[in-house]
Design a protein around this motif. Structure first.
Motif, PDB file in Angstrom:
ATOM      1  N   ARG A 116      58.636  28.803  53.207  1.00 21.71           N
ATOM      2  CA  ARG A 116      58.236  28.333  54.534  1.00 21.71           C
ATOM      3  C   ARG A 116      57.259  27.167  54.442  1.00 21.71           C
ATOM      4  NH1 ARG A 116      57.131  34.219  57.037  1.00 21.71           N
ATOM      5  NH2 ARG A 116      59.291  34.774  57.502  1.00 21.71           N
ATOM      6  N   MET A 117      56.303  27.286  53.529  1.00 21.42           N
ATOM      7  CA  MET A 117      55.324  26.205  53.372  1.00 21.42           C
ATOM      8  C   MET A 117      55.999  24.928  52.881  1.00 21.42           C
ATOM      9  SD  MET A 117      52.026  28.291  51.918  1.00 21.42           S
ATOM     10  CE  MET A 117      50.990  26.861  51.830  1.00 21.42           C
ATOM     11  N   GLN A 118      56.916  25.049  51.927  1.00 23.29           N
ATOM     12  CA  GLN A 118      57.614  23.871  51.419  1.00 23.29           C
ATOM     13  C   GLN A 118      58.469  23.239  52.508  1.00 23.29           C
ATOM     14  OE1 GLN A 118      57.155  22.263  48.557  1.00 23.29           O
ATOM     15  NE2 GLN A 118      58.507  20.719  49.390  1.00 23.29           N
ATOM     16  N   ASN A 119      59.150  24.070  53.296  1.00 29.74           N
ATOM     17  CA  ASN A 119      59.941  23.541  54.411  1.00 29.74           C
ATOM     18  C   ASN A 119      59.052  22.811  55.416  1.00 29.74           C
ATOM     19  OD1 ASN A 119      62.297  24.527  53.319  1.00 29.74           O
ATOM     20  ND2 ASN A 119      62.344  26.360  54.594  1.00 29.74           N
ATOM     21  N   THR A 143      59.386  18.878  56.358  1.00 32.66           N
ATOM     22  CA  THR A 143      59.565  18.460  57.753  1.00 32.66           C
ATOM     23  C   THR A 143      58.479  17.480  58.167  1.00 32.66           C
ATOM     24  OG1 THR A 143      60.627  20.559  58.304  1.00 32.66           O
ATOM     25  CG2 THR A 143      59.742  19.282  60.140  1.00 32.66           C
ATOM     26  N   SER A 144      57.235  17.764  57.808  1.00 26.36           N
ATOM     27  CA  SER A 144      56.134  16.856  58.148  1.00 26.36           C
ATOM     28  C   SER A 144      56.346  15.482  57.524  1.00 26.36           C
ATOM     29  CB  SER A 144      54.800  17.438  57.676  1.00 26.36           C
ATOM     30  OG  SER A 144      54.439  18.546  58.461  1.00 26.36           O
ATOM     31  N   GLY A 164      49.380  14.920  51.976  1.00 26.94           N
ATOM     32  CA  GLY A 164      48.371  15.084  50.936  1.00 26.94           C
ATOM     33  C   GLY A 164      46.976  15.256  51.528  1.00 26.94           C
ATOM     34  N   ASN A 165      46.042  15.664  50.688  1.00 24.65           N
ATOM     35  CA  ASN A 165      44.650  15.811  51.114  1.00 24.65           C
ATOM     36  C   ASN A 165      43.826  14.568  50.823  1.00 24.65           C
ATOM     37  OD1 ASN A 165      44.862  18.452  52.083  1.00 24.65           O
ATOM     38  ND2 ASN A 165      44.645  19.294  50.033  1.00 24.65           N
ATOM     39  N   ILE A 166      44.148  13.907  49.732  1.00 23.68           N
ATOM     40  CA  ILE A 166      43.383  12.725  49.322  1.00 23.68           C
ATOM     41  C   ILE A 166      44.279  11.507  49.495  1.00 23.68           C
ATOM     42  CG2 ILE A 166      42.174  11.590  47.428  1.00 23.68           C
ATOM     43  CD1 ILE A 166      41.679  14.434  46.275  1.00 23.68           C
ATOM     44  N   PRO A 167      43.859  10.571  50.347  1.00 30.02           N
ATOM     45  CA  PRO A 167      44.703   9.390  50.563  1.00 30.02           C
ATOM     46  C   PRO A 167      44.674   8.469  49.347  1.00 30.02           C
ATOM     47  CG  PRO A 167      42.645   9.177  51.768  1.00 30.02           C
ATOM     48  CD  PRO A 167      42.647  10.552  51.159  1.00 30.02           C
ATOM     49  N   GLU A 179      48.680  16.594  68.318  1.00 32.28           N
ATOM     50  CA  GLU A 179      49.645  17.321  67.481  1.00 32.28           C
ATOM     51  C   GLU A 179      49.041  17.551  66.113  1.00 32.28           C
ATOM     52  OE1 GLU A 179      53.136  15.189  65.842  1.00 32.28           O
ATOM     53  OE2 GLU A 179      52.482  13.509  67.069  1.00 32.28           O
ATOM     54  N   LYS A 180      49.666  18.419  65.345  1.00 31.39           N
ATOM     55  CA  LYS A 180      49.198  18.704  63.998  1.00 31.39           C
ATOM     56  C   LYS A 180      49.581  17.566  63.070  1.00 31.39           C
ATOM     57  CE  LYS A 180      49.400  23.741  63.994  1.00 31.39           C
ATOM     58  NZ  LYS A 180      49.978  24.903  63.291  1.00 31.39           N
TER      59      LYS A 180
END
Length: 170
Positions: free
Chosen positions: A116-119, A123-124, A132-135, A147-148
């Motif tokens: 689910r997390m990978q999907n 999708t995102s 990612g967390n670090i640009p 939106e998220k």
């Protein structure tokens, strides 16, 4: 929360906690979980009467070999697994079967969550969001309005370097 539950459980059964094993990583295998390795080693060496766990499923989510290692370690040491819901005594066949079932269900649940997390990440990314967390250098993450998710924008401080690189590439 887990620490509170464990302390409450210990108080209920008048158990003294001799050691804590707090795993902060979410490893898939025992190899990826140093605290789990330490706990299993201590069980083999010290043979404590019991181990307190929030849920039996927290002990192993790895492959069948890891599940077997956990089960065998507790069984041959004669160490009980004490949870708020049940005390597992692996010297009893019925308890061993319940443990095997719980660990198998946990493995299936873990794979479902990973899928689910990978999907969600896929999708995102397909929606143009940065997952990612670090640009990367020269960029900053910008939270999307209403939106998220995040997108990347050139950094006000180092964005000029990106423009220079793109200009030199032409």
């Amino acid at each position: 929360r887990h620490e509170y539950i464990i302390k409450d459980l210990a108080g209920r059964y008048h158990i003294t906690i001799a050691a804590w094993y707090k795993e902060v990583v979410s490893g898939e295998t025992i190899t990826d979980r140093p605290e789990m390795q330490r706990m299993l080693s201590d069980i083999e060496r010290i043979r404590p009467d019991g181990v307190l766990a929030v849920e039996v499923e927290r002990l192993s989510r790895g492959n069948p070999q890891d599940q077997g290692r956990v089960t065998d370690t507790f069984k041959y040491a004669g160490t009980l697994i004490i949870t708020p819901m049940k005390i597992y005594d692996l010297q009893k066949e019925n308890d061993e079967e319940w443990l095997d079932f719980g660990l198998m269900r946990s493995r299936m649940e873990y794979r479902t969550i990973k899928r689910r997390m990978q999907n969600g990440r896929t999708t995102s990314a397909m929606q143009g969001k940065y997952i990612g967390n670090i640009p990367p250098y020269g960029w900053v993450r910008k939270k999307l309005d209403h939106e998220k998710g995040y997108i990347l924008e050139p950094s006000p401080d180092t964005g000029w370097i990106l423009k220079l690189i793109y200009t030199l590439m032409d």
